[in-house]
Design a protein around this motif. Structure first.
Motif, mmCIF file in Angstrom:
data_model
loop_
_atom_site.group_PDB
_atom_site.id
_atom_site.type_symbol
_atom_site.label_atom_id
_atom_site.label_comp_id
_atom_site.label_asym_id
_atom_site.label_seq_id
_atom_site.Cartn_x
_atom_site.Cartn_y
_atom_site.Cartn_z
ATOM 1 N N ASN A 171 33.871 109.853 9.029
ATOM 2 C CA ASN A 171 33.825 110.139 10.376
ATOM 3 C C ASN A 171 32.254 110.116 10.591
ATOM 4 N N MET A 172 31.726 108.897 11.059
ATOM 5 C CA MET A 172 30.379 108.904 11.379
ATOM 6 C C MET A 172 29.942 107.959 12.593
ATOM 7 N N GLU A 173 28.664 108.362 13.162
ATOM 8 C CA GLU A 173 28.165 107.513 14.427
ATOM 9 C C GLU A 173 27.250 106.245 13.878
ATOM 10 N N VAL A 174 27.233 105.393 14.289
ATOM 11 C CA VAL A 174 26.426 104.160 14.168
ATOM 12 C C VAL A 174 25.715 103.437 15.160
ATOM 13 N N LYS A 175 25.003 102.540 14.778
ATOM 14 C CA LYS A 175 24.172 102.283 16.011
ATOM 15 C C LYS A 175 24.908 101.052 16.734
ATOM 16 N N ASP A 176 25.513 100.177 16.092
ATOM 17 C CA ASP A 176 26.452 99.038 16.599
ATOM 18 C C ASP A 176 27.548 99.052 15.937
ATOM 19 N N VAL A 177 28.872 99.393 16.680
ATOM 20 C CA VAL A 177 30.119 99.567 15.689
ATOM 21 C C VAL A 177 30.613 98.095 15.608
ATOM 22 N N TYR A 178 30.287 97.042 16.211
ATOM 23 C CA TYR A 178 30.748 95.821 15.849
ATOM 24 C C TYR A 178 30.132 95.262 14.542
ATOM 25 N N GLU A 179 28.993 95.431 14.671
ATOM 26 C CA GLU A 179 28.074 95.170 13.385
ATOM 27 C C GLU A 179 28.464 95.643 12.346
ATOM 28 N N ALA A 180 28.515 97.093 12.175
ATOM 29 C CA ALA A 180 28.952 97.907 11.231
ATOM 30 C C ALA A 180 30.519 97.551 10.762
ATOM 31 N N THR A 181 31.101 97.034 11.616
ATOM 32 C CA THR A 181 32.555 96.711 11.209
ATOM 33 C C THR A 181 32.614 95.601 10.259
ATOM 34 N N ILE A 182 31.781 94.571 10.719
ATOM 35 C CA ILE A 182 31.581 93.387 10.232
ATOM 36 C C ILE A 182 31.066 93.448 8.700
ATOM 37 N N SER A 183 30.024 94.425 8.581
ATOM 38 C CA SER A 183 29.369 94.848 7.462
ATOM 39 C C SER A 183 30.362 95.303 6.549
ATOM 40 N N ILE A 184 31.138 96.487 7.098
ATOM 41 C CA ILE A 184 32.119 97.185 6.029
ATOM 42 C C ILE A 184 33.172 96.114 5.500
ATOM 43 N N GLU A 185 33.804 95.439 6.370
ATOM 44 C CA GLU A 185 34.631 94.685 5.878
ATOM 45 C C GLU A 185 34.330 93.615 4.941
ATOM 46 N N LYS A 186 32.959 92.983 5.129
ATOM 47 C CA LYS A 186 32.392 92.186 4.216
ATOM 48 C C LYS A 186 32.043 92.823 2.844
ATOM 49 N N SER A 187 31.822 94.130 3.048
ATOM 50 C CA SER A 187 31.466 94.690 1.657
ATOM 51 C C SER A 187 32.794 95.119 0.770
ATOM 52 N N VAL A 188 33.940 95.529 1.638
ATOM 53 C CA VAL A 188 35.082 95.581 1.325
ATOM 54 C C VAL A 188 35.479 94.631 0.360
ATOM 55 N N GLN A 189 35.737 93.348 0.829
ATOM 56 C CA GLN A 189 36.012 92.152 0.372
ATOM 57 C C GLN A 189 35.132 91.803 -0.840
ATOM 58 N N GLU A 190 33.825 91.857 -0.815
ATOM 59 C CA GLU A 190 32.991 91.623 -2.188
ATOM 60 C C GLU A 190 33.378 92.495 -3.047
ATOM 61 N N LEU A 191 33.882 93.782 -3.029
ATOM 62 C CA LEU A 191 33.951 94.696 -4.100
ATOM 63 C C LEU A 191 35.464 94.326 -4.695
ATOM 64 N N GLY A 192 36.277 93.592 -3.962
ATOM 65 C CA GLY A 192 37.612 93.121 -4.398
ATOM 66 C C GLY A 192 38.794 93.876 -3.851
#
Length: 302
Positions: A67-88
């Motif tokens: 549970n955390m606060e980020v600068k831009d939720v949309y940007e953070a969401t896209i980044s996390i989803e991309k990282s998850v996909q890259e990690l398999g």
């Protein structure tokens, strides 16, 4: 008893027949994952050891909650989803939304206006990532934070459950062999069905634990710390309403037409009740005819 067996068996990755022949392979895969976890510990010391923990002869189902606060939720969401996909891994749930705090409209001219929205964005996500990559994913997520509200990591030891699942598989197979030796009758069919149902439940539990050992579940909640403002150019609807609020000529014409229709409706209504009008006229005529004429009072001559 069946329910107790199923609950106690935090089932393993393997069925009875497959378990013995592939046990070494499963252990090798897990150890390989453990080595990758150890590498992650060296890369980053900011992640709890629970995420990368490896103990000989132990197997863990690992989960995490961030549970955390980020600068831009949309940007953070896209980044996390991309990282998850890259990690398999893969995303199982993502609910991104903007909570509107206030909404005001300001007219800037006769035809234009500005809609001002104040809002906060948030997203509730659930992702699954290979257990060996859990520490790496948490490190990537941690890089996106402005402020960490909370983070919990859980490693559940299921070694004993796996051993118990193996014993349960042997018991079910032994029961099946004993049932086969019985003579065919209604009781045998019933017992066979019950034993097969229990075996299916055991297999399902094994598959669930296999999946949970292979993939860790991470629940993520992110939000923006401050209220954001969106300005949207819109049409000045008030001026348009004033412009077309009332047209005298159209109103007079419409009133005349409505009045004409009203007359038609009244005429149609009178035609509809013509029997009542006719009966009333006849009654009035009869009563009028039967009413005695007033006698003329004699006038006294003076």
């Amino acid at each position: 008893m069946k329910t107790t067996y199923i609950r106690l068996s935090l089932a393993s990755a393997l069925l009875l027949g497959i378990y013995s022949c592939k046990k070494g392979e499963a252990t090798a895969d897990y150890n390989a994952g453990a080595e990758a976890d150890s590498a992650t510990i060296i890369v980053s010391d900011s992640i709890s050891s629970a995420a990368t923990m490896s103990v000989k002869d132990k197997q863990f189902i690992k989960t995490a909650n961030v549970n955390m606060e980020v600068k831009d939720v949309y940007e953070a969401t896209i980044s996390i989803e991309k990282s998850v996909q890259e990690l398999g891994g893969f995303v199982t749930h993502s609910d991104l939304k903007s909570n509107v705090i206030s909404e005001d409209t300001y007219n800037t001219s006769d035809k234009e206006a500005m809609l001002i929205k104040k809002y906060q964005s948030e997203n509730t996500m659930q992702v699954r990532v290979p257990t060996a990559k859990l520490g790496e994913l948490l490190t990537l997520i941690n890089d996106k934070k402005l402020f960490l509200n909370s983070r919990s990591i859980n490693a559940e030891d299921v070694t004993s459950g796996i051993k118990y699942a193996e014993l349960e598989g042997k018991r079910i197979k032994k029961t099946e062999e004993n049932i086969d030796k019985l003579k065919i009758n209604k009781d045998k069919v019933s017992m066979s069905n019950e034993n097969m149902a229990e075996a299916n439940q055991q297999q399902l539990a094994n598959m669930d634990v296999t999946d949970n050992l292979k993939y860790s579940t991470v629940d993520i909640y992110i939000k923006e710390p401050k209220v954001r403002v969106a300005t949207i150019a819109i049409t000045n609807t008030k001026s348009i309403d004033d412009e077309y609020k009332f047209d005298f000529v159209y109103g007079a014409k419409s009133a005349f037409v409505k009045g004409f229709y009203l007359i038609q409706k009244i005429a149609v209504g009178l035609i509809t009740i013509w029997p009542i009008i006719l009966i009333g006229a006849v009654i009035f005529y009869v009563v009028r005819k039967r009413k005695p004429a007033k006698k003329q009072q004699p006038t006294n001559e003076i």
